[in-house]
Design a protein around this motif. Structure first.
Motif: not given
Length: 291
Positions: A223-230, A245-248, A250-257, A273-278
């Protein structure tokens, strides 16, 4: 009888109202959202902050009114309604929705599921709510992986060649190599079914080891990391620094938080922060430069 349905909130079609519609149509009743002079009204309210709005709407009618949903109470539909095929024509959708299980094995302090639905239990078979003409389905279980029938369910989904969305997220702490392999063999999708998407969650920063272990199992299964939303819970038991920290991580793994603020609480920085991420602002600008 003339039955009026009202959906106070929620962005997706309301499953309870579709079941109520199906039940009453079987009785020969006229059912819909635009019913004048109804004999009975059903109101669904999901979020607590809309409770007053729902109660206010109820006062507008002289006929009997039933209000349900987590926003006002924990009442469940009677079995005679709960276990009918939903009336998908109510919203004109071409996909099915439903629960294979109810409740949860956990008692997370930020979650109401264990209070409103009780302990985890098997609830229904897929065919109970999967319309024969549909090849897409939203599984709304709060903890799908806790089911002893998880492999049977995934096998059924694969045999039917269904596009499936686990919108509530999968519990990475219950992940095994065998489950990960089974998940990799189905057509998991986003809520609109357009993109490959597997939803998971990392709510507690202290459970990093378990979360990373579950993610590695998914990766090892192909399963590809970019297929995952956390989903990331914030504004409850974590600091801003821990959220970042969690955001960094997850993004380091290629996952969309995706940030989920607890009860929409938080200071201005938490909201931004929520707006910046989402809104994927991080792909364009650093957080300190986000406006």
């Amino acid at each position: 009888m003339k039955i009026k349905l009202i959906q106070v909130d929620g962005k997706i079609p309301n499953l309870a109202l579709m079941k109520i519609a199906a039940y009453h149509k079987k009785q020969g009743d006229e059912v819909g959202f635009n019913i004048s002079d109804p004999d009975k009204v059903y109101i669904s309210c999901i979020f607590e902050w809309n409770r007053a709005k729902a109660l206010g709407i109820a006062k507008m009618f002289d006929c009997p009114v039933e209000i349900g949903g987590y926003g006002v109470n924990s009442a469940m539909l009677p079995d005679v309604i709960e276990h009918v095929m939903p009336d998908y024509s109510l919203y004109g959708i071409d996909y099915s929705m439903g629960y294979l299980t109810r409740g949860c094995i956990r008692k997370c302090p930020f979650c109401k599921v264990w209070k409103t639905e009780g302990y985890f239990r098997e609830h229904a078979q897929l065919n109970e709510f999967l319309h024969p003409d549909h090849d897409k389905v939203i599984i709304m279980d709060n903890n799908f992986l806790a089911s002893k029938k998880v492999f049977d369910h995934l096998s059924h989904i694969k045999k039917r060649n269904l596009k499936v969305c686990f919108t509530q997220g999968l519990d990475l702490r219950l992940m095994t190599p065998e489950i990960a392999k089974a998940l990799s063999g189905i057509d998991y999708r986003s809520l609109n079914f357009k993109a490959k998407r597997l939803y998971v969650a990392w709510d507690n920063v202290n459970e990093e080891e378990k979360i990373m272990s579950g993610l590695r199992m998914l990766f090892d299964a192909g399963i590809k990391p970019y297929h995952i939303m956390c989903y990331m819970l914030t504004c409850f038991n974590s600091t801003f620094e821990e959220d970042m920290y969690r955001f960094i991580k997850l993004r380091g793994l290629g996952i969309d938080p995706f940030v989920m603020r607890f009860n929409h609480k938080g200071k201005k920085r938490d909201i931004e922060f929520a707006r910046w991420v989402n809104r994927r602002g991080y792909k364009k600008v650093a957080f300190e430069n986000w406006k």
